[in-house]
Write a protein that holds these residues in place. Sequence first.
Motif, PDB file in Angstrom:
ATOM      1  N   TRP A  34     -12.084  23.895  15.678  1.00  0.00           N
ATOM      2  CA  TRP A  34     -13.567  24.073  15.074  1.00  0.00           C
ATOM      3  C   TRP A  34     -13.187  24.255  13.504  1.00  0.00           C
ATOM      4  O   TRP A  34     -13.758  25.172  12.817  1.00  0.00           O
ATOM      5  CB  TRP A  34     -14.381  25.049  15.425  1.00  0.00           C
ATOM      6  CG  TRP A  34     -14.630  24.659  16.798  1.00  0.00           C
ATOM      7  CD1 TRP A  34     -14.286  25.482  17.987  1.00  0.00           C
ATOM      8  CD2 TRP A  34     -15.940  24.156  17.309  1.00  0.00           C
ATOM      9  NE1 TRP A  34     -14.941  24.621  19.047  1.00  0.00           N
ATOM     10  CE2 TRP A  34     -15.977  23.983  18.849  1.00  0.00           C
ATOM     11  CE3 TRP A  34     -17.225  23.308  16.838  1.00  0.00           C
ATOM     12  CZ2 TRP A  34     -17.097  23.563  19.446  1.00  0.00           C
ATOM     13  CZ3 TRP A  34     -17.924  22.847  17.460  1.00  0.00           C
ATOM     14  CH2 TRP A  34     -17.941  22.825  18.733  1.00  0.00           C
ATOM     15  N   ALA A 183     -13.522  20.416  18.220  1.00  0.00           N
ATOM     16  CA  ALA A 183     -13.080  21.527  18.920  1.00  0.00           C
ATOM     17  C   ALA A 183     -11.510  21.771  18.889  1.00  0.00           C
ATOM     18  O   ALA A 183     -11.222  23.027  18.785  1.00  0.00           O
ATOM     19  CB  ALA A 183     -13.561  21.657  20.051  1.00  0.00           C
ATOM     20  N   GLU A 283     -18.842  26.575  15.874  1.00  0.00           N
ATOM     21  CA  GLU A 283     -18.507  26.814  17.381  1.00  0.00           C
ATOM     22  C   GLU A 283     -19.594  27.699  17.970  1.00  0.00           C
ATOM     23  O   GLU A 283     -20.213  27.523  18.825  1.00  0.00           O
ATOM     24  CB  GLU A 283     -17.135  27.387  17.554  1.00  0.00           C
ATOM     25  CG  GLU A 283     -17.085  27.515  18.929  1.00  0.00           C
ATOM     26  CD  GLU A 283     -15.687  28.388  19.392  1.00  0.00           C
ATOM     27  OE1 GLU A 283     -15.553  28.724  20.650  1.00  0.00           O
ATOM     28  OE2 GLU A 283     -15.021  28.757  18.503  1.00  0.00           O
ATOM     29  N   ARG A 287     -22.294  26.466  20.769  1.00  0.00           N
ATOM     30  CA  ARG A 287     -22.497  27.122  22.033  1.00  0.00           C
ATOM     31  C   ARG A 287     -23.892  27.638  22.201  1.00  0.00           C
ATOM     32  O   ARG A 287     -24.387  27.605  23.297  1.00  0.00           O
ATOM     33  CB  ARG A 287     -21.251  28.371  22.194  1.00  0.00           C
ATOM     34  CG  ARG A 287     -19.861  27.730  21.979  1.00  0.00           C
ATOM     35  CD  ARG A 287     -19.035  28.339  22.618  1.00  0.00           C
ATOM     36  NE  ARG A 287     -17.559  28.252  22.569  1.00  0.00           N
ATOM     37  CZ  ARG A 287     -16.741  27.286  23.221  1.00  0.00           C
ATOM     38  NH1 ARG A 287     -17.602  26.788  24.366  1.00  0.00           N
ATOM     39  NH2 ARG A 287     -15.802  26.953  23.275  1.00  0.00           N
TER      40      ARG A 287
END
Length: 488
Positions: A34, A183, A283, A287
Amino acid sequence: MTPSSRLRRINQAPVNPRGEFILYWMIAARRTGWNFALQHAVAQARELNKPLIVLEALRCDYPWASVRLHRFILDGMADNARSLRGKPVLYYPYVEEHRGEGQGLLETLSKRACLVVTDDFPAFFLPRMIQAAGRRLTVRLEAVDGNGLLPLAAVPQDYPSAYAFRRFLQKNLPGHLTDLPQADPLSDAQLPLLSTLPQEILERWPTAWAPLEEEDFSLPALPIDQQVATVDMPGGAVAAGARLELFLDERLCDYADQRNQPERQVTSELSAYLHFGQISVHEIFARLAARENWNPGRLGPERKGQRAGWWGMSANAEAWLDQLVTWRELGFNFCARRPDYDRYESLPAWAQATLDQHARDPRPYLYELHDFERAGTHDPLWNAAQRQLLREGSIHNYLRMLWGKKILEWSRDPRAALEIMIELNNKYALDGRDPNSYSGIFWCLGRYDRPWPERPIYGKIRSMSSENTARKFSVDSYLRHYARDPDA
């Protein structure tokens, strides 16, 4: 490709297509995933068909250098070494053992490089270091902004309040929410591999495998502050990821109602990892969005700066995003636009005027830096907050505001109070020296706030008291836990 709005050319030197490699100088985004800067370096290496070197160096002469900060950074470097093992990249960790011995390393490597990519960061000594490097290097130096969801360059001015900045975000952020870094930017990279560096470089600047691989490695020989001891919280991307999962699994459900309760730990505790770049806000956002089953289509219409209802997420998620995005990126915006972000003169004119008017008001208590540092005031709650900072490298979010307000009240004048807050926070807090941290300190003196009814010492600055805090929140167990130094 990394969005062009996140790229900043530091010098006018050319790319050297005959160079041996692309050099990524990792200084702020200390992570392998990331990471827009690493992603950009990989893209350049792929385009020129050159190997990639990741240089992550740790000097020992940065301001407030200590065993506490060094250990946290070294934990992250160890994670990076493990993450890059077996990847098509040469990871080069370097740790100074004597002041100044790392000088010349970047320039020496750059003479063999096609170009140098580094991290953009708007605070601490990093902007000066980047500009100085740009003047010295004979190849192009590019800085990549991975600091927030909104690129720093996309904000044309500094904003006086979270409300004003939130209005700007609600109008301008949606177009950037899908521009997330990869990622794992090395997952499908087909790059030539450089197995090792020239011996003459390694002899002068040896790799720091010992500090990263030996669990019992200690730092007492380094010329850094040995009195600011390590804390129990480990550094690094692995620990950051685990803390994020803990927050999402167990704490987020109580965040909106309980985050100001000193005896309820429902905050994310990610600020230190964000400061050292060991986890990315992208990130975290991705999430959280996955947990909320969210997509950009759920964004509401502009809410005229209101805190709730725009994101289209749960109340707890929106309360957290207001801290993570609005307040955090407001601080980054200020530092990027105001070189005086850490000086008294950066306060709003009304705040300077009222503080100066009351600078000579009698103080009920008067303390110097050493009194504050050793938690030696008359106030048990303030002392408890300071002991938490000394032991753990952080203070509970709400009590940190009280901590700053009382330093203002008990110092000889507002300028002295600011110096004390900066010194204690930057010396002991793991998330000190950060734009978000400076926002908290200067908020205590009126930044991002409005005038309040006038009173002694504070003038029109918002005041806080330990008595009111104890009436609003339960603090008994907090006081017991931090009542005295455990070694006393």
